[in-house]
Write a protein that holds these residues in place. Sequence first.
Motif, PDB file in Angstrom:
ATOM      1  N   MET A  98     106.080  76.766  62.210  1.00  0.00           N
ATOM      2  CA  MET A  98     104.933  77.397  62.842  1.00  0.00           C
ATOM      3  C   MET A  98     103.908  76.352  63.257  1.00  0.00           C
ATOM      4  SD  MET A  98     103.633  80.335  63.742  1.00  0.00           S
ATOM      5  CE  MET A  98     104.459  81.600  62.824  1.00  0.00           C
TER       6      MET A  98
ATOM      7  N   GLY B  23     105.147  76.086  67.039  1.00  0.00           N
ATOM      8  CA  GLY B  23     104.230  77.096  67.558  1.00  0.00           C
ATOM      9  C   GLY B  23     103.067  76.489  68.301  1.00  0.00           C
TER      10      GLY B  23
ATOM     11  N   ALA C 165     108.743  80.744  65.955  1.00  0.00           N
ATOM     12  CA  ALA C 165     107.377  80.328  66.267  1.00  0.00           C
ATOM     13  C   ALA C 165     107.135  80.329  67.768  1.00  0.00           C
ATOM     14  CB  ALA C 165     107.095  78.953  65.682  1.00  0.00           C
TER      15      ALA C 165
END
Length: 196
Positions: A1, A5, A137
């Motif tokens: 993440m 992300g 993500a």
Amino acid sequence: MAFYGSNMYTPYITKGLGLTTTELSFLASALYWAIALLGYYTTAVTYDILGRRFVTILGSTIMGIDMLIGFALYEMKLFSTSLAFPLVMALFTIYYYFMNFGPGPFTVAMAEIWPTRVRATGQGLAAMFSRFGAAFASFYMPVLINQIGYDGAFILLGGAILFVALWSYLFMPETKGLTPSQIEQMVLEGRIGIFS
């Protein structure tokens, strides 16, 4: 993440934080990637001097603190002022540098700590789960930001990467200057992280 992300959606995130044009957001992203290369280079030069564990913990800690500072700045509404551009640039420059100075090269250390007989399988499984995380993500980050807002995203990213720092502090062995056999013996004996 915290890695994929933010990487995939940096222009989206920075535009939402106050970089008012798409062009400016993409220019900022290009500058961040130049900073990322500097972070990788710094790691390559210092990995065997400072140690994998220290570099990972330092980079993760600074990234986490950087995102928590971002949260504080967001709560103070400074991203909606004329300070938005320098604040966003400073936050993400620090974030990208330490992402690639700290936890970015983590895979080198991960490859070293697997016992020799399962190293390829262990590294393959780790890479596979990393790609699952990257796909999740990449798909879910814009949805997540819409659901929890930028303030929530700062807390989530900061918390996730501080968890990496804590995990590395507790469980990651320092492998600099050791042969694969020495590392394997150290892991088998439980001499890892704060226990080494």
